[in-house]
Motif scaffolding. Structure first.
Motif, PDB file in Angstrom:
ATOM      1  N   THR A 154       8.143  -9.719 -17.836  1.00 29.51           N
ATOM      2  CA  THR A 154       7.027  -8.767 -17.870  1.00 29.51           C
ATOM      3  C   THR A 154       6.327  -8.909 -19.223  1.00 29.51           C
ATOM      4  OG1 THR A 154       8.420  -7.335 -16.540  1.00 29.51           O
ATOM      5  CG2 THR A 154       6.428  -6.357 -17.446  1.00 29.51           C
ATOM      6  N   LYS A 155       5.022  -9.144 -19.187  1.00 26.86           N
ATOM      7  CA  LYS A 155       4.288  -9.515 -20.415  1.00 26.86           C
ATOM      8  C   LYS A 155       3.441  -8.371 -20.967  1.00 26.86           C
ATOM      9  CE  LYS A 155       5.427 -13.967 -20.271  1.00 26.86           C
ATOM     10  NZ  LYS A 155       6.776 -13.863 -19.720  1.00 26.86           N
ATOM     11  N   GLU A 156       3.151  -8.465 -22.268  1.00 27.58           N
ATOM     12  CA  GLU A 156       2.190  -7.537 -22.867  1.00 27.58           C
ATOM     13  C   GLU A 156       0.899  -8.282 -23.164  1.00 27.58           C
ATOM     14  OE1 GLU A 156       3.148  -4.497 -25.891  1.00 27.58           O
ATOM     15  OE2 GLU A 156       1.749  -5.598 -27.172  1.00 27.58           O
ATOM     16  N   GLY A 157      -0.195  -7.840 -22.514  1.00 34.65           N
ATOM     17  CA  GLY A 157      -1.501  -8.434 -22.802  1.00 34.65           C
ATOM     18  C   GLY A 157      -2.320  -7.504 -23.665  1.00 34.65           C
ATOM     19  N   CYS A 158      -2.436  -6.249 -23.239  1.00 38.65           N
ATOM     20  CA  CYS A 158      -3.362  -5.335 -23.910  1.00 38.65           C
ATOM     21  C   CYS A 158      -2.701  -4.047 -24.385  1.00 38.65           C
ATOM     22  CB  CYS A 158      -4.494  -4.991 -22.947  1.00 38.65           C
ATOM     23  SG  CYS A 158      -3.916  -4.076 -21.475  1.00 38.65           S
ATOM     24  N   ALA A 159      -1.576  -3.673 -23.784  1.00 41.12           N
ATOM     25  CA  ALA A 159      -0.886  -2.411 -24.093  1.00 41.12           C
ATOM     26  C   ALA A 159      -1.771  -1.195 -23.846  1.00 41.12           C
ATOM     27  CB  ALA A 159      -0.326  -2.400 -25.518  1.00 41.12           C
ATOM     28  N   GLU A 160      -2.726  -1.302 -22.927  1.00 40.92           N
ATOM     29  CA  GLU A 160      -3.549  -0.128 -22.615  1.00 40.92           C
ATOM     30  C   GLU A 160      -3.939  -0.046 -21.139  1.00 40.92           C
ATOM     31  OE1 GLU A 160      -6.672  -0.824 -25.552  1.00 40.92           O
ATOM     32  OE2 GLU A 160      -8.036  -1.319 -23.908  1.00 40.92           O
ATOM     33  N   GLY A 161      -3.172  -0.686 -20.297  1.00 42.03           N
ATOM     34  CA  GLY A 161      -3.395  -0.504 -18.861  1.00 42.03           C
ATOM     35  C   GLY A 161      -4.533  -1.304 -18.267  1.00 42.03           C
ATOM     36  N   ASP A 162      -5.102  -2.254 -19.048  1.00 40.68           N
ATOM     37  CA  ASP A 162      -6.288  -2.960 -18.571  1.00 40.68           C
ATOM     38  C   ASP A 162      -6.018  -4.301 -17.911  1.00 40.68           C
ATOM     39  OD1 ASP A 162      -8.766  -1.650 -18.874  1.00 40.68           O
ATOM     40  OD2 ASP A 162      -8.541  -1.724 -21.046  1.00 40.68           O
ATOM     41  N   CYS A 163      -5.003  -5.058 -18.399  1.00 37.96           N
ATOM     42  CA  CYS A 163      -4.925  -6.472 -18.011  1.00 37.96           C
ATOM     43  C   CYS A 163      -3.946  -6.740 -16.877  1.00 37.96           C
ATOM     44  CB  CYS A 163      -4.562  -7.322 -19.219  1.00 37.96           C
ATOM     45  SG  CYS A 163      -2.829  -7.180 -19.713  1.00 37.96           S
ATOM     46  N   GLY A 164      -2.953  -5.874 -16.680  1.00 40.10           N
ATOM     47  CA  GLY A 164      -2.014  -6.036 -15.568  1.00 40.10           C
ATOM     48  C   GLY A 164      -0.866  -6.997 -15.838  1.00 40.10           C
ATOM     49  N   ALA A 165      -0.801  -7.604 -17.048  1.00 42.79           N
ATOM     50  CA  ALA A 165       0.281  -8.555 -17.326  1.00 42.79           C
ATOM     51  C   ALA A 165       1.655  -7.876 -17.276  1.00 42.79           C
ATOM     52  CB  ALA A 165       0.071  -9.201 -18.697  1.00 42.79           C
ATOM     53  N   CYS A 166       1.649  -6.555 -17.467  1.00 47.69           N
ATOM     54  CA  CYS A 166       2.911  -5.807 -17.527  1.00 47.69           C
ATOM     55  C   CYS A 166       3.250  -5.149 -16.188  1.00 47.69           C
ATOM     56  CB  CYS A 166       2.791  -4.716 -18.586  1.00 47.69           C
ATOM     57  SG  CYS A 166       1.555  -3.498 -18.097  1.00 47.69           S
ATOM     58  N   THR A 167       2.581  -5.536 -15.104  1.00 51.87           N
ATOM     59  CA  THR A 167       2.756  -4.833 -13.823  1.00 51.87           C
ATOM     60  C   THR A 167       4.209  -4.913 -13.333  1.00 51.87           C
ATOM     61  OG1 THR A 167       0.482  -5.344 -13.226  1.00 51.87           O
ATOM     62  CG2 THR A 167       1.956  -4.705 -11.414  1.00 51.87           C
ATOM     63  N   VAL A 222       2.801  -0.084 -11.211  1.00 54.07           N
ATOM     64  CA  VAL A 222       2.308   0.646 -12.390  1.00 54.07           C
ATOM     65  C   VAL A 222       2.274  -0.317 -13.577  1.00 54.07           C
ATOM     66  CG1 VAL A 222       3.147   2.935 -11.660  1.00 54.07           C
ATOM     67  CG2 VAL A 222       4.602   1.495 -13.091  1.00 54.07           C
ATOM     68  N   ASN A 223       1.560   0.118 -14.622  1.00 56.18           N
ATOM     69  CA  ASN A 223       1.517  -0.665 -15.857  1.00 56.18           C
ATOM     70  C   ASN A 223       2.679  -0.221 -16.752  1.00 56.18           C
ATOM     71  OD1 ASN A 223      -1.811   0.037 -15.364  1.00 56.18           O
ATOM     72  ND2 ASN A 223      -1.150  -2.087 -15.500  1.00 56.18           N
ATOM     73  N   ALA A 224       3.639  -1.120 -16.965  1.00 58.02           N
ATOM     74  CA  ALA A 224       4.822  -0.756 -17.765  1.00 58.02           C
ATOM     75  C   ALA A 224       4.458  -0.439 -19.211  1.00 58.02           C
ATOM     76  CB  ALA A 224       5.827  -1.908 -17.731  1.00 58.02           C
ATOM     77  N   CYS A 225       3.295  -0.944 -19.675  1.00 61.35           N
ATOM     78  CA  CYS A 225       2.943  -0.761 -21.093  1.00 61.35           C
ATOM     79  C   CYS A 225       2.597   0.670 -21.435  1.00 61.35           C
ATOM     80  CB  CYS A 225       1.792  -1.681 -21.475  1.00 61.35           C
ATOM     81  SG  CYS A 225       0.237  -1.314 -20.633  1.00 61.35           S
ATOM     82  N   ILE A 226       2.231   1.496 -20.457  1.00 58.15           N
ATOM     83  CA  ILE A 226       1.837   2.873 -20.795  1.00 58.15           C
ATOM     84  C   ILE A 226       2.713   3.914 -20.091  1.00 58.15           C
ATOM     85  CG2 ILE A 226      -0.537   2.430 -21.564  1.00 58.15           C
ATOM     86  CD1 ILE A 226      -1.481   3.091 -18.724  1.00 58.15           C
TER      87      ILE A 226
HETATM   88  S1  FES Z   1      -0.170  -5.020 -21.116  1.00 57.11           S
HETATM   89 FE1  FES Z   1      -2.187  -5.042 -20.292  1.00 57.11          FE
HETATM   90  S2  FES Z   1      -1.989  -3.606 -18.658  1.00 57.11           S
HETATM   91 FE2  FES Z   1      -0.127  -3.451 -19.689  1.00 57.11          FE
END
Ligand code: FES
Ligand SMILES: Cc1cc2nc3c(=O)[nH]c(=O)nc-3n(C[C@H](O)[C@H](O)[C@H](O)COP(=O)(O)OP(=O)(O)OC[C@H]3O[C@@H](n4cnc5c(N)ncnc54)[C@H](O)[C@@H]3O)c2cc1C
Ligand code: FES
Length: 497
Positions: free
Chosen positions: A45-58, A75-79
């Protein structure tokens, strides 16, 4: 422990894949993404933006559906914070492959269609495709776009991934093995948390409470009036990841069973404050198709699976999408503090920028949305730079009743035009009682420019906002007077936006 009465426990219980976890020593603000990567060393599970925008953390979250099975959602795991996993199953890209190494159909489809290049976005896409597979699969381009709109890819392009969605198909609704798997998981989760008491964490980094009833929530908020209420976390999560805020205590409303229902009377829809956008979507769409469409365009599937209508109101944002539409429909909210409840017209809840009519210790319990009366036509238009996954620049919502060519009733509310979502009082006054023709449209547009003094920001200039708001009135005029003129993209065109 200074809080409401009842039995409490201090460990977070959930299933990571099929393995039970019971975590006692976790900072309540730790995100699910940090936990997976740093504590579990699951780095798929990746971190792209840490704000729910990119979906890398889905990731996919499952919880018992109350009917013996499981309800799953992305869900977005980053938030999302780790304690919100309590009572749920967390599935990541590491959980899809079989024990003998066979790839899951969605993974195999991504390989077959060359759906990955650098691979950074791939685990997130795979989890969104997995959710689509769990839901039975999809062939329709628009529906696939909708499911993938919250996943961004910078190098492969979307064609092969959309093809993978089609190729992977989905699990059959009557698949016995899948049904058994779901009922086994539901039974295990129930055995882990049912009757085990309310989650109450008192960690040195901060406190976190997850009441199970609104009585318990009300009592906790009276004891901790300055607590941060956490619903879907699609705002609050960013306060932590982007603004580096410390929140203490946090009171999570996502486990409050009686705030999670949508009920209907003859005249109105009542939406509990814990109901997500995804769950409210169909019911709101039945009240007025354009409200359903607005909700469909909020954020992404992942955001709609977490964010709530209650949170969209309580945060007081001038550019939240549901408030203007709900104000135009004449919605009210029920606020509760302790045992005292009060009803407030939604338009009065927004006092000024950053200030709402909500006292410390009070919470939004529900939203009452009246169904449009006979003869009332409701239209809402969201203007943003992108069609999907974008924040509003201007939103206009209108409830109009025309009788014998004259405007008998008219309510117009806008977002993005002032410090709060607001009605356009002068514009409304200019239209009511007038013939619904071009002359009264032009007069109402002039009055509309007097209603608001919007600001210029990165989304739009003030001049653009006023012009667009006036043009939305023209669109309403065309859609109510000349519906044969096409004003919206439909079918294939819409699917390719
Ligand atoms: S890291 Fe981009 S949506 Fe979570
Ligand atoms: C990537 C992304 C895209 C987005 N796109 C859109 C969009 O297109 N349109 C849009 O309108 N919004 C959008 N948002 C914003 C967000 O989805 C909404 O504001 C959402 O409705 C907040 O609800 P929540 O349940 O997540 O609230 P939370 O983040 O949990 O809380 C938001 C605020 O409301 C308070 N609160 C929540 N529930 C209650 C309650 N019951 N009583 C009292 N206070 C409460 C919290 O304390 C906090 O102050 C987006 C956000 C992200 C991250
Ligand atoms: S494959 Fe590189 S970002 Fe999607």
């Amino acid at each position: 422990m200074a809080h409401a009465t009842g039995s409490f426990r201090s460990d977070i219980r959930f299933l990571l894949g099929n393995e039970e976890r019971s975590l006692c020593d976790v900072d309540p603000q730790m995100t699910v993404l940090e936990y997976l990567r740093l504590s579990e060393r699951k780095s798929g599970t990746k971190e792209g933006c840490a704000e729910g925008d990119c979906g890398a953390c889905t990731v996919v979250l499952g919880e018992p559906d109350g009917k013996g099975g499981m309800a799953y959602r992305t869900v977005n795991a980053c938030i999302q914070f780790v304690p919100t996993l309590d009572g749920k199953q967390l599935l990541t890209v590491e959980h899809l492959k079989s024990s003998d190494g066979t790839l899951h159909p969605v993974q195999q489809a991504m390989v077959d269609t060359h759906g990955s290049q650098c691979g950074f976005c791939t685990p997130g896409f795979v989890m969104s495709l997995y959710q689509l597979w769990l839901d039975g699969g999809e062939d329709d381009r628009g529906a696939i776009n909708d499911a993938l709109a919250g996943n961004l890819c910078r190098c492969t392009g979307y064609g092969p991934i959309i093809e993978a969605a089609r190729k992977a198909g989905g699990v059959a609704a009557n698949d016995a093995a899948e049904q058994k798997r779901r009922s086994d998981i539901a039974a295990r989760l129930s055995a882990m948390v049912d009757g085990a008491g309310t989650l109450a964490l008192e960690h040195p980094a901060g406190r976190y409470y997850a009441p199970q009833t609104s009585d318990e929530l009300a009592a906790l908020l009276v004891q901790h009036p300055d607590a941060t209420v956490l619903a879907g976390g699609t705002d609050v999560g960013l306060w932590v990841t982007k603004m580096l805020k410390r929140l203490d205590p946090i009171i999570y409303i996502g486990d409050v069973a009686d705030l999670k229902s949508v009920s209907e009377t003859e005249d109105a829809l009542i939406i509990g404050a814990g109901v997500t956008y995804s769950r409210a979507h169909d019911a709101l769409g039945r009240v007025a198709a354009d409200v359903g469409e607005l909700v469909r365009r909020i954020g992404s599937r992942q955001i709609r699976n977490a964010g709530t209508v209650g949170g969209n109101i309580a945060n007081g944002s001038p550019i939240g999408d549901t408030p203007p539409a709900l104000i135009a429909l004449g919605a009210k909210i029920v606020l509760r503090m302790g045992d005292v409840r009060r009803e407030v017209a939604l338009e009065d809840f927004f006092v000024t920028y950053g200030k709402q009519d909500r006292h410390p210790g009070e919470f939004v319990q529900s939203v009452i949305v009246p169904k449009p009366a006979k003869g009332v036509v409701f239209k809402a238009y969201k203007i943003s730079k992108r069609f999907d996954q974008d924040i509003t620049a201007v939103l206009g919502a209108f409830a109009i009743k025309v009788v014998d060519g004259k405007v008998a009733e008219f309510r117009a509310a806008f977002g993005g035009m002032a410090g709060t979502p607001m009605r356009a009082a002068k514009c409304e006054a200019a239209m009511i009682g007038k013939d619904w023709n071009e002359a009264s449209l032009n007069a109402a547009q002039l009055e509309l420019a007097k209603d608001f003094a919007p600001m210029t920001d990165m989304r739009a200039s003030k001049e653009y906002r006023v012009l667009v708001a006036q043009n939305l009135l023209t669109k309403l005029f065309i859609e109510t007077n000349a519906p044969e003129i096409a004003t919206r993209l439909v079918g294939k065109e819409a699917a390719h936006v």
